[in-house]
Design a protein around this motif. Structure first.
Motif, PDB file in Angstrom:
ATOM      1  N   LEU A  15       5.099  -5.714 -14.408  1.00 35.47           N
ATOM      2  CA  LEU A  15       5.607  -4.577 -15.253  1.00 35.47           C
ATOM      3  C   LEU A  15       6.743  -3.283 -14.927  1.00 35.47           C
ATOM      4  CD1 LEU A  15       1.360  -3.333 -15.015  1.00 35.47           C
ATOM      5  CD2 LEU A  15       3.087  -5.257 -16.775  1.00 35.47           C
ATOM      6  N   TRP A  16       6.017  -3.655 -13.673  1.00 37.13           N
ATOM      7  CA  TRP A  16       7.688  -2.624 -13.444  1.00 37.13           C
ATOM      8  C   TRP A  16       9.198  -2.713 -13.623  1.00 37.13           C
ATOM      9  CZ3 TRP A  16       7.471   1.667 -11.186  1.00 37.13           C
ATOM     10  CH2 TRP A  16       6.108   1.979 -10.059  1.00 37.13           C
ATOM     11  N   ALA A  17       9.678  -4.688 -13.379  1.00 32.62           N
ATOM     12  CA  ALA A  17      10.711  -5.169 -14.348  1.00 32.62           C
ATOM     13  C   ALA A  17      11.361  -4.978 -15.596  1.00 32.62           C
ATOM     14  CB  ALA A  17      11.258  -6.301 -13.874  1.00 32.62           C
ATOM     15  N   PRO A  46      -2.938   4.591  -0.735  1.00 34.97           N
ATOM     16  CA  PRO A  46      -2.795   3.150  -0.367  1.00 34.97           C
ATOM     17  C   PRO A  46      -1.911   2.661  -2.099  1.00 34.97           C
ATOM     18  CG  PRO A  46      -5.138   3.502  -0.595  1.00 34.97           C
ATOM     19  CD  PRO A  46      -3.742   4.410  -0.557  1.00 34.97           C
ATOM     20  N   LEU A  47      -1.177   2.034  -2.782  1.00 32.35           N
ATOM     21  CA  LEU A  47      -0.856   1.090  -3.843  1.00 32.35           C
ATOM     22  C   LEU A  47      -0.424   2.929  -4.424  1.00 32.35           C
ATOM     23  CD1 LEU A  47      -2.738  -1.062  -2.770  1.00 32.35           C
ATOM     24  CD2 LEU A  47      -3.727  -1.293  -5.328  1.00 32.35           C
ATOM     25  N   CYS A  48       0.785   3.061  -4.221  1.00 34.45           N
ATOM     26  CA  CYS A  48       1.305   4.159  -3.727  1.00 34.45           C
ATOM     27  C   CYS A  48       2.178   4.027  -5.358  1.00 34.45           C
ATOM     28  CB  CYS A  48       1.826   5.390  -2.944  1.00 34.45           C
ATOM     29  SG  CYS A  48       2.831   4.378  -2.209  1.00 34.45           S
ATOM     30  N   LYS A  50       4.827   5.187  -7.894  1.00 33.19           N
ATOM     31  CA  LYS A  50       5.892   6.589  -7.135  1.00 33.19           C
ATOM     32  C   LYS A  50       5.682   7.506  -7.505  1.00 33.19           C
ATOM     33  CE  LYS A  50       8.483   5.802 -11.305  1.00 33.19           C
ATOM     34  NZ  LYS A  50       9.811   6.006 -12.075  1.00 33.19           N
ATOM     35  N   THR A  51       4.610   7.392  -6.909  1.00 31.85           N
ATOM     36  CA  THR A  51       3.723   8.581  -7.587  1.00 31.85           C
ATOM     37  C   THR A  51       4.056   9.980  -7.244  1.00 31.85           C
ATOM     38  OG1 THR A  51       0.800  10.421  -7.746  1.00 31.85           O
ATOM     39  CG2 THR A  51       0.919   8.680  -6.121  1.00 31.85           C
ATOM     40  N   LYS A  52       3.799  11.572  -8.123  1.00 37.45           N
ATOM     41  CA  LYS A  52       4.478  12.347  -7.720  1.00 37.45           C
ATOM     42  C   LYS A  52       3.343  13.008  -6.555  1.00 37.45           C
ATOM     43  CE  LYS A  52       7.546  12.890 -10.959  1.00 37.45           C
ATOM     44  NZ  LYS A  52       8.352  13.950 -12.211  1.00 37.45           N
ATOM     45  N   PHE A 106      -0.016  -4.016   0.969  1.00 35.30           N
ATOM     46  CA  PHE A 106      -1.440  -3.855   1.569  1.00 35.30           C
ATOM     47  C   PHE A 106      -2.661  -4.245   2.141  1.00 35.30           C
ATOM     48  CE2 PHE A 106      -5.946  -2.768   1.254  1.00 35.30           C
ATOM     49  CZ  PHE A 106      -6.487  -1.291   1.946  1.00 35.30           C
ATOM     50  N   PHE A 107      -2.422  -5.500   2.317  1.00 36.39           N
ATOM     51  CA  PHE A 107      -3.176  -6.712   3.299  1.00 36.39           C
ATOM     52  C   PHE A 107      -2.736  -7.299   4.389  1.00 36.39           C
ATOM     53  CE2 PHE A 107      -5.433  -6.684  -1.284  1.00 36.39           C
ATOM     54  CZ  PHE A 107      -6.217  -6.407  -0.675  1.00 36.39           C
ATOM     55  N   ALA A 108      -1.382  -6.489   4.489  1.00 39.70           N
ATOM     56  CA  ALA A 108      -0.422  -7.178   5.804  1.00 39.70           C
ATOM     57  C   ALA A 108      -0.492  -5.957   6.547  1.00 39.70           C
ATOM     58  CB  ALA A 108       0.437  -7.863   5.037  1.00 39.70           C
ATOM     59  N   ARG A 120      -6.056   6.988  -6.200  1.00 47.24           N
ATOM     60  CA  ARG A 120      -5.831   6.950  -7.424  1.00 47.24           C
ATOM     61  C   ARG A 120      -4.698   5.943  -8.023  1.00 47.24           C
ATOM     62  NH1 ARG A 120      -1.874   7.221 -11.120  1.00 47.24           N
ATOM     63  NH2 ARG A 120      -2.958   7.465 -13.471  1.00 47.24           N
ATOM     64  N   ALA A 121      -5.674   5.302  -8.900  1.00 48.22           N
ATOM     65  CA  ALA A 121      -5.228   4.175  -9.508  1.00 48.22           C
ATOM     66  C   ALA A 121      -4.828   2.860  -8.529  1.00 48.22           C
ATOM     67  CB  ALA A 121      -4.394   4.622 -10.781  1.00 48.22           C
ATOM     68  N   ALA A 122      -5.747   3.189  -7.187  1.00 48.28           N
ATOM     69  CA  ALA A 122      -5.892   1.627  -6.704  1.00 48.28           C
ATOM     70  C   ALA A 122      -6.963   0.664  -6.053  1.00 48.28           C
ATOM     71  CB  ALA A 122      -5.192   2.096  -4.778  1.00 48.28           C
TER      72      ALA A 122
HETATM   73  C1  LIG Z   1      -1.847   1.389 -11.111  1.00 47.37           C
HETATM   74  S1  LIG Z   1      -0.674   1.203 -10.382  1.00 47.37           S
HETATM   75  C2  LIG Z   1      -0.875   2.848  -9.131  1.00 47.37           C
HETATM   76  C3  LIG Z   1      -0.177   3.515  -8.523  1.00 47.37           C
HETATM   77  C4  LIG Z   1      -0.055   4.995  -8.313  1.00 47.37           C
HETATM   78  N1  LIG Z   1      -1.523   5.305  -7.354  1.00 47.37           N
HETATM   79  C5  LIG Z   1      -0.068   6.275  -9.290  1.00 47.37           C
HETATM   80  O1  LIG Z   1      -0.815   6.600  -8.898  1.00 47.37           O
HETATM   81  O2  LIG Z   1       0.969   6.080 -10.075  1.00 47.37           O
HETATM   82  C6  LIG Z   1      -1.273   0.581  -8.636  1.00 47.37           C
HETATM   83  C7  LIG Z   1       0.269  -0.408  -7.349  1.00 47.37           C
HETATM   84  O3  LIG Z   1      -0.103  -0.754  -7.010  1.00 47.37           O
HETATM   85  C8  LIG Z   1       0.861  -1.785  -6.483  1.00 47.37           C
HETATM   86  N2  LIG Z   1       0.169  -3.079  -5.633  1.00 47.37           N
HETATM   87  C9  LIG Z   1      -0.492  -3.757  -6.667  1.00 47.37           C
HETATM   88  N3  LIG Z   1      -0.864  -4.514  -5.319  1.00 47.37           N
HETATM   89  C10 LIG Z   1      -0.532  -3.918  -4.278  1.00 47.37           C
HETATM   90  C11 LIG Z   1      -0.504  -4.823  -2.606  1.00 47.37           C
HETATM   91  N4  LIG Z   1      -1.309  -5.600  -2.831  1.00 47.37           N
HETATM   92  N5  LIG Z   1       0.064  -4.298  -1.719  1.00 47.37           N
HETATM   93  C12 LIG Z   1       1.342  -3.080  -2.492  1.00 47.37           C
HETATM   94  N6  LIG Z   1       1.077  -2.677  -3.538  1.00 47.37           N
HETATM   95  C13 LIG Z   1       0.207  -3.479  -5.011  1.00 47.37           C
HETATM   96  C14 LIG Z   1       1.863  -2.167  -7.674  1.00 47.37           C
HETATM   97  O4  LIG Z   1       2.760  -2.728  -7.923  1.00 47.37           O
HETATM   98  C15 LIG Z   1       1.392  -0.934  -8.608  1.00 47.37           C
HETATM   99  O5  LIG Z   1       2.792  -0.356  -8.827  1.00 47.37           O
END
Ligand SMILES: C[S@@+](CC[C@H](N)C(=O)[O-])C[C@H]1O[C@@H](n2cnc3c(N)ncnc32)[C@H](O)[C@@H]1O
Length: 212
Positions: A15-17, A46-48, A50-52, A106-108, A120-122
């Motif tokens: 998705l990022w690529a 968590p799972l941030c 590039k959120t503003k 995240f799990f490490a 948000r969205a994690a």
């Molecule tokens: C739906 S996006 C939400 C990003 C952000 N929270 C936002 O509001 O824009 C989920 C993000 O989690 C990252 N991600 C998913 N599983 C992950 C993991 N196990 N460890 C770290 N990042 C993870 C993905 O690459 C993606 O950028």
């Protein structure tokens, strides 16, 4: 068949690529602005991506710690900003004065001693079999009395496979049952403002919880 962790990571890296990152918002989360009522402290995102929202939190004088395993996301976040990098616990950390992002899984993560968590969205990004694992690990690496502001979606799950996934209130309550309080603060209809879901869904709500 059970998904291998590297398949899950590849899903997000693709998705990022391809830059198909519909989850990324140019605006600050309205629920963050409305319900974030904390004095400056450390906050974990968590799972941030590039959120503003991280910039908004740092402008409110919080120290922000994020985790994101896609390096493009982390580099994009810090674009034009003076950041440094360091290595810790086998993870690269990108950081500036108020924000540090662990570039890894995240799990490490090691212990993250932040009293506040903004999600948000994690949680809604994770498939069903990972959600309890995510909540348990979050609980394990953050302090006993940590407080979470959690944003979820609700929609008829059979109308769309996700992510984002629909996580009804009852499921939120079950997932976070180790916490004493799981309080729903608010909800709003979001289908009008999310055109990419309009063809597929009959309704979509965004909900916000305070969990502690
Ligand atoms: C739906 S996006 C939400 C990003 C952000 N929270 C936002 O509001 O824009 C989920 C993000 O989690 C990252 N991600 C998913 N599983 C992950 C993991 N196990 N460890 C770290 N990042 C993870 C993905 O690459 C993606 O950028």
């Amino acid at each position: 068949m059970k998904k291998h962790p590297s398949d899950r990571a590849n899903f997000w890296h693709t998705l990022w690529a391809k830059n198909t990152i519909g989850f990324h918002q140019e605006e600050i989360s309205p629920f963050l602005e409305k319900y974030w009522r904390y004095d400056p402290k450390k906050v974990f995102v968590p799972l941030c991506g590039k959120t503003k929202d991280m910039i908004w939190l740092s402008q409110k004088k919080h120290d922000v710690i994020g985790v994101e395993f896609n390096e493009t996301a982390v580099r994009d976040f810090f674009i034009d900003k003076s950041h440094k990098t360091k290595q810790q616990n086998n993870m690269q950390i990108f950081y500036n004065k108020n924000i540090q992002i662990y570039c890894g899984d995240f799990f490490a993560l090691p212990q993250i001693n932040t009293p506040l968590i903004f999600d948000r969205a994690a949680l809604v990004a994770l498939s069903q079999n990972l959600r309890q694992q995510y909540v348990n690990y979050l609980k394990k690496i953050t302090p006993e009395n940590a407080e979470i502001l959690l944003i979820t979606y609700e929609y008829p799950q059979h109308e769309m496979p996700g992510p984002p996934f629909s996580i009804p209130q009852k499921i939120v309550q079950n997932l976070y049952s180790q916490y004493q309080n799981v309080d729903k603060l608010d909800e709003r209809n979001v289908l009008d403002i999310l055109p990419m879901f309009q063809q597929r869904l009959s309704f979509m709500k965004e909900c916000v919880y305070r969990i502690h």
